[in-house]
Design an enzyme around this catalytic site. Structure first.
Site, PDB file in Angstrom:
ATOM      1  N   ASP A  84      23.271  -7.172  -3.919  1.00 36.60           N
ATOM      2  CA  ASP A  84      24.539  -7.451  -3.245  1.00 36.60           C
ATOM      3  C   ASP A  84      25.373  -8.402  -4.099  1.00 36.60           C
ATOM      4  O   ASP A  84      25.171  -9.617  -4.077  1.00 36.60           O
ATOM      5  CB  ASP A  84      24.266  -8.069  -1.864  1.00 36.60           C
ATOM      6  CG  ASP A  84      25.557  -8.367  -1.102  1.00 36.60           C
ATOM      7  OD1 ASP A  84      26.631  -7.914  -1.551  1.00 36.60           O
ATOM      8  OD2 ASP A  84      25.479  -9.049  -0.056  1.00 36.60           O
TER       9      ASP A  84
ATOM     10  N   LYS B 183      30.879 -12.260  -4.919  1.00 32.68           N
ATOM     11  CA  LYS B 183      30.244 -13.545  -4.610  1.00 32.68           C
ATOM     12  C   LYS B 183      30.521 -14.522  -5.753  1.00 32.68           C
ATOM     13  O   LYS B 183      30.625 -14.112  -6.906  1.00 32.68           O
ATOM     14  CB  LYS B 183      28.727 -13.358  -4.449  1.00 32.68           C
ATOM     15  CG  LYS B 183      28.335 -12.661  -3.160  1.00 32.68           C
ATOM     16  CD  LYS B 183      26.831 -12.613  -2.973  1.00 32.68           C
ATOM     17  CE  LYS B 183      26.449 -11.849  -1.730  1.00 32.68           C
ATOM     18  NZ  LYS B 183      26.838 -12.537  -0.479  1.00 32.68           N
TER      19      LYS B 183
ATOM     20  N   ARG C  48      26.367  -4.544   7.490  1.00 34.11           N
ATOM     21  CA  ARG C  48      26.696  -3.950   8.796  1.00 34.11           C
ATOM     22  C   ARG C  48      27.275  -2.551   8.636  1.00 34.11           C
ATOM     23  O   ARG C  48      27.128  -1.708   9.493  1.00 34.11           O
ATOM     24  CB  ARG C  48      27.658  -4.895   9.545  1.00 34.11           C
ATOM     25  CG  ARG C  48      28.951  -5.144   8.836  1.00 34.11           C
ATOM     26  CD  ARG C  48      29.681  -6.401   9.335  1.00 34.11           C
ATOM     27  NE  ARG C  48      28.999  -7.632   8.914  1.00 34.11           N
ATOM     28  CZ  ARG C  48      29.401  -8.849   9.240  1.00 34.11           C
ATOM     29  NH1 ARG C  48      30.470  -9.013  10.009  1.00 34.11           N
ATOM     30  NH2 ARG C  48      28.735  -9.912   8.823  1.00 34.11           N
TER      31      ARG C  48
HETATM   32  N1  BES Z   1      23.468 -10.448   2.057  1.00 35.31           N
HETATM   33  C1  BES Z   1      24.463 -11.350   2.514  1.00 35.31           C
HETATM   34  C2  BES Z   1      23.901 -12.414   3.451  1.00 35.31           C
HETATM   35  C3  BES Z   1      22.919 -13.396   2.881  1.00 35.31           C
HETATM   36  C4  BES Z   1      23.336 -14.647   2.501  1.00 35.31           C
HETATM   37  C5  BES Z   1      21.581 -13.108   2.806  1.00 35.31           C
HETATM   38  C6  BES Z   1      22.433 -15.569   2.020  1.00 35.31           C
HETATM   39  C7  BES Z   1      20.668 -14.013   2.307  1.00 35.31           C
HETATM   40  C8  BES Z   1      21.116 -15.260   1.931  1.00 35.31           C
HETATM   41  C9  BES Z   1      25.536 -10.578   3.269  1.00 35.31           C
HETATM   42  O1  BES Z   1      25.784  -9.302   2.835  1.00 35.31           O
HETATM   43  C10 BES Z   1      26.793 -11.355   3.131  1.00 35.31           C
HETATM   44  O2  BES Z   1      27.298 -11.427   2.050  1.00 35.31           O
HETATM   45  N2  BES Z   1      27.262 -11.925   4.236  1.00 35.31           N
HETATM   46  C11 BES Z   1      28.461 -12.672   4.280  1.00 35.31           C
HETATM   47  C12 BES Z   1      29.228 -12.185   5.467  1.00 35.31           C
HETATM   48  C13 BES Z   1      30.670 -12.586   5.471  1.00 35.31           C
HETATM   49  C14 BES Z   1      31.409 -11.989   4.325  1.00 35.31           C
HETATM   50  C15 BES Z   1      31.263 -12.099   6.777  1.00 35.31           C
HETATM   51  C16 BES Z   1      28.120 -14.146   4.455  1.00 35.31           C
HETATM   52  O3  BES Z   1      27.169 -14.459   5.146  1.00 35.31           O
HETATM   53  O4  BES Z   1      28.809 -14.967   3.852  1.00 35.31           O
HETATM   54 ZN    ZN Z   2      24.245  -8.326   1.875  1.00 35.60          ZN
HETATM   55 MN    MN Z   3      27.195  -9.223   1.289  1.00 36.65          MN
END
Ligand code: BES
Ligand code: ZN
Ligand code: MN
Length: 500
Positions: free
Chosen positions: A271, A278, A353
């Protein structure tokens, strides 16, 4: 940590393990196994606190050259007697195992906690023995196939030989076997994203299914278009590693009983965040964004090899790599799902999601579910809220929630309920499409994730979403875990199906 683990009930041990509670002396049965009072003497030393998982040692005098003699007594602290429960045996096993590694133990280790445990009121000995096996098995996990020739000395691993009462052998072995399923999950999680690509994940699922007698089907390429797996197609677009949906099926002998349980796993092999990239250190570790799917594969392994429930079980893994390229899906895109719900993409980093929605729609429409449980490393917000102690649980069905809470107690994998409310679902409304994949107002991220998913589950179907972003891995090296993946979810799901 171990080359292998064998559980036997005969043979001559070189180490004897006895247990004692905090603020208590050796019980009678254990005292009768003390050699020359060395164990009792060791318990008077300051390090013998009796805290759960502490170890003191005593050394019986042995004649030079005498064979078949116990040369070491390990005294393991069991904590407060009124707090001790079957699950405490995991910590006990881990403490003993760690000390054996430190001692470079090559002999047989006899475990005799019967005296101490006999004093615990309402102790569930069967569950205790299984927990003991789980603790040893989880501690035993080895994943060193990415170590190369750059190491001065290759890591040496010793076999662990454990002697226990004949009546405990089967349950302890059962625990070790369940740990093996969790360890399978951990090894998948640990595998780096240049190896564990989407196709590799599918291969692993096929291989495991063949070995354990599960049915398996991979939806890929044109299948995805045909089945309108809109989330997978879009999230996976930018990567040369193409997305797929893995479907595994366990059918009990004789057809089984009841509608199938459906287990869904987010399986993002990497990801990057996509075009909503990110930043800084936010990306490292995202090889573990596949851990929901890995936990479901581990659970299917346990179901097929150990649990063998009466109920059919179907696993759906939504597999993709969230990458960037000129073909990437973008913020502002609108996706139309097979259930007709339209989604405005506001953030390509809220990708989990989007792919889970495909699996949930499909499950509701095609699989006639008794219930659906999905596991996903969905939000950083759940890590902020609950740390690594509890997974976030969203489940509005009292019956399903009770079953999960029971399984949580049995497995020691903790869940904490978070709220769902119509207002959270309203947060997800889009001015352009039906819903947004993320509301930029930054409110209640973990709940937004669950609220989004709820648009893809039919109302009368019991459903639970587990956000495992905080619990799927650990940085600490203690108890039965080392720095790395915990296999969280495999044992919870196995315990749940076991109790049905
Ligand atoms: N895979 C990440 C969530 C994650 C964060 C998993 C840290 C393990 C450790 C997920 O896809 C993500 O990026 N979530 C975002 C959501 C936001 C953009 C609504 C997040 O949590 O910042
Ligand atoms: Zn993710
Ligand atoms: Mn993500």
């Amino acid at each position: 940590m171990f080359k292998s683990i064998s559980i036997v009930s005969t043979g001559s041990p070189s180490t004897l393990v006895l247990g004692y509670f905090k603020d208590a002396k050796l019980d009678k049965a254990s005292a009768s196994r003390d050699i020359g009072g060395v164990a009792a003497a060791a318990l008077t030393r300051t390090e013998s606190t009796g805290d759960l998982g502490t170890v003191s040692e005593a050394y019986p005098a042995t004649k030079a050259g005498s064979k078949n003699a116990i040369t070491r007594i390990m005294l393991v602290g069991l904590g407060a007697k009124d707090k001790f429960e079957s699950g405490s045996m995991r910590a006990v096993a881990a403490a003993i195992g760690r000390r054996c590694v430190a001692n470079k133990e090559t002999g047989m280790v006899e475990i005799d906690l019967s005296g101490a445990l006999g004093e615990v009121k309402k102790f569930d000995a069967e569950a205790g023995a299984q927990s003991f096996g789980e603790g040893l098995g989880l501690l035993g996990w080895v994943c060193d196939h990415f170590k190369g020739t750059g190491q001065k000395e290759p890591i040496k691993r010793l076999p662990l030989k454990v002697k226990v009462a004949a009546g405990d052998v089967a349950q302890i072995k059962r625990g070790v076997a369940i740990a093996e399923s969790a360890n399978f999950c951990r090894t998948l999680s640990q595998t780096p994203p240049n190896v564990a690509t989407t196709g590799w994940m599918a291969q692993q699922a096929v291989k495991m299914a063949r070995q354990t007698g599960l049915k398996v089907k991979i939806f890929e390429g044109a299948d995805l278009e045909r089945e309108k797996f809109e989330g997978l197609i879009n999230v996976g677009k930018a990567s040369e590693n193409k997305p797929c949906m893995i479907r595994l099926e366990y059918r009990p002998a004789g057809g089984g009983r009841g509608k199938p349980a459906i287990l869904v796993g987010k399986t993002m092999t990497y990801d990057t965040g996509g075009l909503s990239l990110k930043i800084n250190n936010g990306m490292v570790g995202m090889k573990r964004d596949k851990d929901g799917g890995c936990a479901v594969l581990g659970a299917m392994h346990a179901i097929a090899t150990v649990i063998k429930p009466k109920r059919p079980v179907i696993a759906l893994l939504a597999v993709a790599e969230n990458s960037i390229s000129d073909e990437a899906y973008r913020p502002d895109d609108v996706l139309t799902y097979r259930n007709g719900v339209t989604v405005e993409v506001t953030n390509t980093d809220a990708e989990g999601r989007l792919v889970l929605a495909d699996a949930l729609c499909w499950a509701c429409e095609k699989e006639n579910p008794a219930y659906i449980i999905d596991l996903a490393t969905l939000t950083g917000g759940v890590v902020v809220a609950l740390g690594s102690t509890y997974a976030g649980m969203f489940c509005e069905d009292d019956n399903l929630r009770a079953k999960l809470e029971q399984a949580s107690k049995a497995s020691g994998e903790r869940v904490w309920r978070l709220p769902m409310h119509e207002e959270y679902r309203e947060l997800m409304k889009s001015p352009i499409a039906d819903i947004l994949n993320s509301n930029p107002n930054r409110k209640a991220h973990p709940i937004q994730g669950a609220a989004f998913l709820s648009y893809f589950v039919k109302e009368n179907i019991p459903w639970c979403h587990l956000d495992i972003a905080g619990v799927h891995a650990t940085e600490s090296n203690k108890g039965m875990f080392v720095d790395g993946p915990t296999g969280w979810g495999t044992r919870l799901l196995a315990a749940m199906l076991d109790a049905e």
